[in-house]
Scaffold this motif. Structure first.
Motif, mmCIF file in Angstrom:
data_model
loop_
_atom_site.group_PDB
_atom_site.id
_atom_site.type_symbol
_atom_site.label_atom_id
_atom_site.label_comp_id
_atom_site.label_asym_id
_atom_site.label_seq_id
_atom_site.Cartn_x
_atom_site.Cartn_y
_atom_site.Cartn_z
ATOM 1 N N THR A 405 7.529 4.415 10.397
ATOM 2 C CA THR A 405 7.825 3.005 10.663
ATOM 3 C C THR A 405 6.723 2.050 10.219
ATOM 4 O O THR A 405 6.900 0.836 10.297
ATOM 5 N N SER A 406 5.610 2.584 9.740
ATOM 6 C CA SER A 406 4.524 1.697 9.302
ATOM 7 C C SER A 406 4.941 0.925 8.059
ATOM 8 O O SER A 406 5.510 1.485 7.113
ATOM 9 N N ARG A 422 -2.607 2.321 -3.244
ATOM 10 C CA ARG A 422 -1.215 1.885 -3.322
ATOM 11 C C ARG A 422 -0.640 1.799 -1.914
ATOM 12 O O ARG A 422 -0.574 2.803 -1.200
ATOM 13 N N THR A 423 -0.262 0.592 -1.487
ATOM 14 C CA THR A 423 0.276 0.366 -0.144
ATOM 15 C C THR A 423 1.790 0.235 -0.217
ATOM 16 O O THR A 423 2.310 -0.538 -1.029
ATOM 17 N N ILE A 424 2.494 0.997 0.633
ATOM 18 C CA ILE A 424 3.956 0.931 0.650
ATOM 19 C C ILE A 424 4.442 0.715 2.085
ATOM 20 O O ILE A 424 3.725 0.955 3.052
ATOM 21 N N ASP A 425 5.668 0.272 2.182
ATOM 22 C CA ASP A 425 6.333 0.074 3.458
ATOM 23 C C ASP A 425 7.178 1.317 3.735
ATOM 24 O O ASP A 425 8.280 1.460 3.215
ATOM 25 N N GLN A 426 6.651 2.254 4.541
ATOM 26 C CA GLN A 426 7.397 3.481 4.813
ATOM 27 C C GLN A 426 8.724 3.201 5.515
ATOM 28 O O GLN A 426 9.686 3.967 5.361
ATOM 29 N N ASN A 427 8.783 2.113 6.238
ATOM 30 C CA ASN A 427 9.985 1.800 7.003
ATOM 31 C C ASN A 427 11.197 1.505 6.120
ATOM 32 O O ASN A 427 12.335 1.558 6.581
ATOM 33 N N ARG A 428 10.950 1.206 4.835
ATOM 34 C CA ARG A 428 12.041 0.867 3.913
ATOM 35 C C ARG A 428 12.788 2.100 3.401
ATOM 36 O O ARG A 428 13.894 1.976 2.872
ATOM 37 N N TYR A 429 12.192 3.276 3.488
ATOM 38 C CA TYR A 429 12.727 4.448 2.793
ATOM 39 C C TYR A 429 13.191 5.509 3.780
ATOM 40 O O TYR A 429 12.672 5.622 4.891
ATOM 41 N N GLY A 460 -1.188 1.905 17.635
ATOM 42 C CA GLY A 460 -0.106 2.547 18.351
ATOM 43 C C GLY A 460 1.233 1.869 18.230
ATOM 44 O O GLY A 460 2.215 2.293 18.862
ATOM 45 N N SER A 461 1.318 0.833 17.368
ATOM 46 C CA SER A 461 2.579 0.091 17.262
ATOM 47 C C SER A 461 3.537 0.690 16.237
ATOM 48 O O SER A 461 4.736 0.402 16.266
ATOM 49 N N THR A 462 3.024 1.493 15.312
ATOM 50 C CA THR A 462 3.883 2.103 14.299
ATOM 51 C C THR A 462 3.532 3.577 14.131
ATOM 52 O O THR A 462 2.519 4.068 14.664
#
Length: 474
Positions: A405-406, A422-429, A460-462
Motif C-alpha cells: 500500500t505504500s 526509482r520511486t513507484i506507487d506500489q498501491n497502483r499495481y 506504520g501507515s502503509t
C-alpha cells in the motif's frame, strides 16, 4: 499549302487614316501608306506568318506534352469479380483510393461481385520504399510487373505492408488489381521512401553540434541505427568535443493508432517531440536519469525528434518506443523472454533488520512485507542477480496484490559503479511486474537492487511488499 494560303489570306496589314484614300485606280485593293514600298509590306507579312508558326510549334497542346497515364490513374471497372472480359467502364482518375461503402463505382457496375484494375506510371528516385494497403475485400499490387502485395481473399485487410528496393531512378509502373465480394467496398494505398540510395533503412538522422544548444551548423551528420549510447566521459566522434556538445536525431516512421510507451535514459538533458509536439522535456544538467512515459499517437507516418546535450562528465543518451517497426521487417516476438529472476525465497535475496511478515500470493506463491518507517530505515531487502554477461538490462519489480500500500517505495539500483533511484506507487499495481528502468551492468557480481522501509509517509501507515526482481537483457 492550303493552310499557308488560308492563313496568309486572312492576315492583312491594317492601316487607318488618310493612307487608305490615295489609290484612285483600284478601289478593291487596300492602299499602301505614303512612303512605304509594297515589297516591304509583303516581306513583313511573310515573316510574321513564320514567327506565328514557330510559336505554335514551340508550345504543343497539353495532351501532346504528357500522357495521361503519367498524370493520373487509368481505372478499368469490370462487372465480375475476376477482371474477365472487357471493362464496362474505363476512365482516368487523378488520385488513388476509394470508399464506395455499400455502393459501386458507377451505375453500370454492380454493388457486389465487381473488380477493377488501376495502372499508372510514376517517377521514383532510387531507394527503399514502404507500401501500405488497406482493402475490402481483396487486392494485388505490382511494381514493374513484380508482385509485391498479394491480399487476394475475402474480408477486410488493414495496413498490409510491403518493403521494396528500387535500383534505378526513373519511371516505374504501378498496377493494382481489386475485387469486391459483398458488403462494404473500399481500397486505399500509400507509400513512403524509407531511405535513399545510400541510407540505412529505419535509421535516425543524427546531427552533432559543437555546443550545448544545437546552434549553427552541425560539425558532423551521420545515420544512427538506434539511440543507444553511453559515451562515458568520451566523445561521439573525433570531430565532436567530449563535453559541451549536443545532438538532434530525427526519423519518420509509420505507427498505428494507440497509446505507446517510450523510454528515455540520459545524462545530461533530453527533449522528445512527435510531429513537433513536445512529449518529454528534461533539459537541464543531471546525473543519469531514466523515465518511462505513455503517449497517444494517431495512425500514420509520424516524425520523431530527440534532442540531447552533454555539459561535462559522463554522456548517456538512450531512447526507445514500444511498437517501433525498426526497418519494417516482420518479426515474431519471442514468447519465452530470457530473464534473470531473483525471488524472495532465492539465495540471491537478503534481508537486513527485524524478521519480516510472510505474505501469501505474489510471484512464486509467497512474498515478505513490513510496515513502513517515516525517516530512518529499519529494514532493507536486497536482490543480487547472477547476470550472464555485461550489457543493458531492464529491471522489473513484482508487486503483489496485497500488503503493498505504500505510495512511495524507492528502489535503488546499484550498477556499474553508480546508484540510480526509482520511486513507484506500489498501491497502483496488483500481481504484475513494474519496470524500474534500463541500466548498464558489468555482471561482475557486485551489482544489486535494494528497497528500504523508510518512505517519508507516516510511520506504520502503509505496507511495503518485497517480492521478485527481474533483469531482462536489452
Amino acid at each position: 499549302m492550303c493552310c499557308w494560303r488560308s492563313l496568309a489570306a486572312r492576315w492583312r496589314p491594317q492601316f487607318g487614316g488618310a493612307a487608305w484614300q490615295n489609290n484612285p485606280g483600284n478601289s478593291n485593293q487596300p492602299t499602301i501608306p505614303f512612303g512605304i514600298p509594297r515589297r516591304f509590306i509583303v516581306k513583313k507579312s511573310f515573316w510574321v506568318v513564320i514567327i506565328l508558326l514557330l510559336v505554335l510549334s514551340a508550345f504543343p497542346l497539353a495532351s501532346q506534352a504528357a500522357p495521361l497515364t503519367k498524370l493520373s490513374w487509368r481505372a478499368e471497372y469490370f462487372d465480375n469479380p475476376n477482371l474477365s472480359g472487357q471493362p464496362q467502364l474505363s476512365i482516368f482518375e487523378p488520385r488513388f483510393g476509394h470508399d464506395w461503402g455499400y455502393g459501386s463505382p458507377a451505375p453500370e457496375i454492380p454493388v457486389d461481385h465487381f473488380s477493377a484494375r488501376f495502372t499508372r506510371t510514376m517517377h521514383f528516385e532510387k531507394g527503399t520504399y514502404l507500401f501500405l494497403l488497406t482493402v475490402d475485400d481483396g487486392a494485388r499490387v505490382w511494381i514493374d510487373g513484380k508482385l509485391i502485395i498479394d491480399a487476394w481473399s475475402i474480408g477486410r485487410k488493414e495496413q498490409v505492408k510491403a518493403k521494396i528496393r528500387l535500383d534505378t531512378t526513373g519511371d516505374h509502373e504501378i498496377q493494382v488489381a481489386y475485387f469486391e465480394h459483398t458488403g462494404l467496398a473500399s481500397i486505399q494505398m500509400e507509400w513512403v521512401q524509407l531511405g535513399g540510395e545510400n541510407d540505412i533503412v529505419g535509421a535516425w538522422k543524427g546531427e552533432y553540434f559543437g555546443n550545448r544548444n544545437l546552434a549553427g551548423t552541425p560539425v558532423m551528420t551521420r545515420q544512427d541505427s538506434a539511440i543507444n549510447f553511453d559515451w562515458n566521459s568520451g566523445s561521439p566522434h573525433p570531430r565532436v568535443p567530449r563535453d559541451n556538445f549536443s545532438v538532434r536525431w530525427t526519423r519518420s516512421i509509420y505507427l498505428a493508432a494507440g497509446h505507446y510507451t517510450f523510454r528515455v535514459q540520459h545524462d545530461d538533458g533530453m527533449r522528445v517531440y512527435i510531429d513537433d509536439k513536445i512529449i518529454y522535456d528534461s533539459w537541464f544538467d543531471q546525473e543519469v536519469s531514466y523515465e518511462v512515459g505513455i503517449v497517444p499517437i494517431k495512425e500514420g507516418f509520424r516524425t520523431l525528434r530527440v534532442e540531447f546535450y552533454d555539459h561535462v562528465g559522463n554522456a548517456v543518451a538512450r531512447f526507445s518506443i514500444d511498437g517501433d517497426p525498426g526497418d519494417y521487417t516482420d518479426t515474431v516476438p519471442d514468447p519465452n523472454e530470457q530473464a534473470t529472476i531473483v525471488d524472495n525465497s532465492d539465495p540471491g535475496f537478503m534481508w537486513y533488520g527485524p524478521s519480516p511478515y510472510a505474505g501469501r500470493g505474489g510471484f512464486g506463491g509467497d512474498f515478505v512485507w513490513t510496515y513502513n518507517r517515516s525517516t530512518t530505515a529499519v529494514s532493507v531487502g536486497k536482490w543480487m542477480p547472477s547476470l550472464p554477461a555485461a550489457g543493458n538490462y531492464e529491471v522489473f519489480a513484482y508487486i503483489p496484490a496485497n500488503r503493498s500500500t505504500s505510495r512511495s517505495a524507492t528502489y535503488r539500483i546499484q550498477h556499474f559503479g553508480r546508484v540510480a533511484a526509482r520511486t513507484i506507487d506500489q498501491n497502483r499495481y496488483q500481481d504484475e511486474f513494474v519496470s524500474l528502468g534500463m541500466y548498464y551492468f558489468d555482471a561482475r557480481g557486485n551489482e544489486f537492487v535494494t528497497l528500504q522501509d523508510n518512505t517519508g509517509e507516516g510511520s506504520g501507515s502503509t505496507q511495503l511488499a518485497f517480492d521478485a526482481v527481474k533483469f531482462v537483457k536489452r
